[in-house]
Scaffold this active site. Structure first.
Site, PDB file in Angstrom:
ATOM      1  N   TYR A   1      -2.708 -10.036   4.743  1.00  0.00           N
ATOM      2  CA  TYR A   1      -2.759  -8.598   5.024  1.00  0.00           C
ATOM      3  C   TYR A   1      -4.222  -8.213   5.229  1.00  0.00           C
ATOM      4  O   TYR A   1      -5.007  -8.225   4.286  1.00  0.00           O
ATOM      5  CB  TYR A   1      -2.121  -7.836   3.863  1.00  0.00           C
ATOM      6  CG  TYR A   1      -2.062  -6.327   4.006  1.00  0.00           C
ATOM      7  CD1 TYR A   1      -2.342  -5.681   5.206  1.00  0.00           C
ATOM      8  CD2 TYR A   1      -1.697  -5.541   2.913  1.00  0.00           C
ATOM      9  CE1 TYR A   1      -2.274  -4.303   5.311  1.00  0.00           C
ATOM     10  CE2 TYR A   1      -1.622  -4.158   3.006  1.00  0.00           C
ATOM     11  CZ  TYR A   1      -1.916  -3.546   4.204  1.00  0.00           C
ATOM     12  OH  TYR A   1      -1.850  -2.181   4.295  1.00  0.00           O
ATOM     13  N   TYR A  28     -13.035  -4.608  -2.956  1.00  0.00           N
ATOM     14  CA  TYR A  28     -14.200  -4.285  -3.784  1.00  0.00           C
ATOM     15  C   TYR A  28     -15.184  -5.435  -3.935  1.00  0.00           C
ATOM     16  O   TYR A  28     -16.382  -5.261  -3.765  1.00  0.00           O
ATOM     17  CB  TYR A  28     -13.776  -3.766  -5.177  1.00  0.00           C
ATOM     18  CG  TYR A  28     -14.965  -3.228  -5.962  1.00  0.00           C
ATOM     19  CD1 TYR A  28     -15.489  -1.986  -5.653  1.00  0.00           C
ATOM     20  CD2 TYR A  28     -15.569  -3.986  -6.961  1.00  0.00           C
ATOM     21  CE1 TYR A  28     -16.598  -1.506  -6.333  1.00  0.00           C
ATOM     22  CE2 TYR A  28     -16.670  -3.507  -7.650  1.00  0.00           C
ATOM     23  CZ  TYR A  28     -17.191  -2.264  -7.329  1.00  0.00           C
ATOM     24  OH  TYR A  28     -18.296  -1.803  -7.996  1.00  0.00           O
ATOM     25  N   THR A  57       0.828  -1.205   0.000  1.00  0.00           N
ATOM     26  CA  THR A  57       0.000   0.000   0.000  1.00  0.00           C
ATOM     27  C   THR A  57       0.862   1.255   0.000  1.00  0.00           C
ATOM     28  O   THR A  57       0.662   2.168  -0.803  1.00  0.00           O
ATOM     29  CB  THR A  57      -0.912   0.014   1.248  1.00  0.00           C
ATOM     30  OG1 THR A  57      -1.683  -1.184   1.268  1.00  0.00           O
ATOM     31  CG2 THR A  57      -1.845   1.213   1.224  1.00  0.00           C
ATOM     32  N   LYS A  97      -0.416  -9.546   8.746  1.00  0.00           N
ATOM     33  CA  LYS A  97      -0.258  -8.122   9.048  1.00  0.00           C
ATOM     34  C   LYS A  97      -1.641  -7.634   9.443  1.00  0.00           C
ATOM     35  O   LYS A  97      -2.552  -7.570   8.615  1.00  0.00           O
ATOM     36  CB  LYS A  97       0.265  -7.346   7.833  1.00  0.00           C
ATOM     37  CG  LYS A  97       0.343  -5.836   8.078  1.00  0.00           C
ATOM     38  CD  LYS A  97       0.766  -5.069   6.829  1.00  0.00           C
ATOM     39  CE  LYS A  97       0.739  -3.566   7.086  1.00  0.00           C
ATOM     40  NZ  LYS A  97       1.090  -2.783   5.886  1.00  0.00           N
ATOM     41  N   ILE A 142       4.929  -4.104  10.480  1.00  0.00           N
ATOM     42  CA  ILE A 142       5.175  -3.686   9.102  1.00  0.00           C
ATOM     43  C   ILE A 142       4.787  -2.216   9.067  1.00  0.00           C
ATOM     44  O   ILE A 142       3.617  -1.867   9.179  1.00  0.00           O
ATOM     45  CB  ILE A 142       4.394  -4.553   8.094  1.00  0.00           C
ATOM     46  CG1 ILE A 142       4.932  -5.988   8.160  1.00  0.00           C
ATOM     47  CG2 ILE A 142       4.521  -3.983   6.686  1.00  0.00           C
ATOM     48  CD1 ILE A 142       4.207  -6.982   7.277  1.00  0.00           C
ATOM     49  N   ARG A 151      -9.458  -0.253   4.071  1.00  0.00           N
ATOM     50  CA  ARG A 151      -9.164  -0.017   2.657  1.00  0.00           C
ATOM     51  C   ARG A 151      -9.887  -0.999   1.733  1.00  0.00           C
ATOM     52  O   ARG A 151     -10.231  -0.649   0.616  1.00  0.00           O
ATOM     53  CB  ARG A 151      -7.650  -0.132   2.393  1.00  0.00           C
ATOM     54  CG  ARG A 151      -6.862   1.103   2.824  1.00  0.00           C
ATOM     55  CD  ARG A 151      -5.418   0.959   2.366  1.00  0.00           C
ATOM     56  NE  ARG A 151      -4.603   2.094   2.763  1.00  0.00           N
ATOM     57  CZ  ARG A 151      -4.297   3.127   1.983  1.00  0.00           C
ATOM     58  NH1 ARG A 151      -4.762   3.190   0.753  1.00  0.00           N
ATOM     59  NH2 ARG A 151      -3.536   4.094   2.423  1.00  0.00           N
TER      60      ARG A 151
END
Length: 292
Positions: free
Chosen positions: A136, A110, A47, A164, A206, A141
């Protein structure tokens, strides 16, 4: 116990852009600086690296540059996630051949798949590659959250080794740790929660912060792992104002501006991201001066 890719601080490293594309010379400079300042791993094309606006060719060149510059001194982990399972597999197989040490694979965005869909997605990816995988989880997001019971199922897959966790939900982190134990190592995905996640059994972070303060962030984690809890706590709390500023606009807008302030030539983010506002640049300069 699952393979540990790294313990400590892994930098979610920024990508420098110029009018010709990725500025690999400047990227190499930051990679070397990170290694010289005790960083424990680099996470490339995630990202913070703006992978979503890079071409496949640019991503491959950037990951290759990181591997060649690191020369095995620290693990290089590549972001290869996406919302099309077949494409993620094909791309991950390409990246596997570049000599990276592991993959960071974000949840499909999405599509908003079910928990069953998440399990099937990661199962298909894991069985088609041999590298260790870090899940992740960043629901803010992607619009989808990996629930703790889903983590438990995924932890049964041999090459899914870590997560993460960037949900910001410490209760969820605790439940994942309780259910999965050493079958799924946990990295904090939020710089303001490094210490809380470590206290729940996490093995590192991270980090965005470590782009600009690699040695500081390394020591923040290492002090905790060495039992110097008071010192680690002091460092976490001392960094909060800068962390807040680094997320005053959507990541990686502020951190890219911060790198430019520190003398790098990282350019500005690609649209639809924009340059940090002048007012926030001034605040960022003050905070960088305080902690440099």
């Amino acid at each position: 116990m699952k393979k540990i890719l790294f313990k400590g601080c892994g930098t979610a490293i920024c990508t420098p852009f110029d009018e010709n594309g990725v500025n690999l010379k400047e990227f190499e400079k930051l990679v070397e600086n990170q290694i010289q300042n005790k960083i424990d791993s680099l996470i490339v094309c995630g990202t913070t690296g703006e992978a979503s606006t890079m071409t496949t060719e640019e991503k491959i060149a950037t990951i290759e540059c990181a591997v060649k510059t690191a020369k095995g001194r620290i693990p290089i982990i590549a972001g290869t996630g996406g919302n099309n399972t077949k494409q993620v597999i094909e791309y991950s197989q390409k990246i596997e051949s570049l000599g990276v040490d592991g993959l960071l694979i974000v949840t499909p965005y999405y599509n908003k798949c079910t928990q069953h869909g998440l399990i099937k997605h990661y199962q298909e990816i894991a069985k088609n590659i041999s590298l260790p995988i870090i899940l992740y989880n960043v629901p803010g997001r992607t619009g989808v959250n990996i629930e703790p019971k889903t983590c438990l199922e995924l932890s049964k897959i041999e090459n899914i080794v870590a997560i993460k966790e960037a949900s910001g939900n410490l209760s969820q982190v605790a439940e994942i740790a309780h259910l999965c134990g050493e079958n799924l190592h946990i990295y904090s995905g939020n710089d303001d929660q490094i210490l809380p996640v470590l206290s729940l059994g996490g093995i590192g972070v991270i980090s965005v912060l470590s782009n600009v303060l690699p040695e500081y962030t390394h020591h923040l984690v290492q002090n905790f792992l060495d039992g110097k809890i008071d010192l680690s706590t002091k460092m976490q709390l001392n960094a909060i104002p800068l962390i807040k500023t680094l997320f005053s606009e959507v990541n990686p807008i502020p951190v890219k501006s911060a790198l430019n302030m520190l003398g790098y030539n990282f350019g500005i983010p690609r649209l639809p991201l924009t340059e940090l506002s002048k007012e926030k640049q001034n605040i960022l300069k003050d905070e960088l001066s305080r902690l440099k």
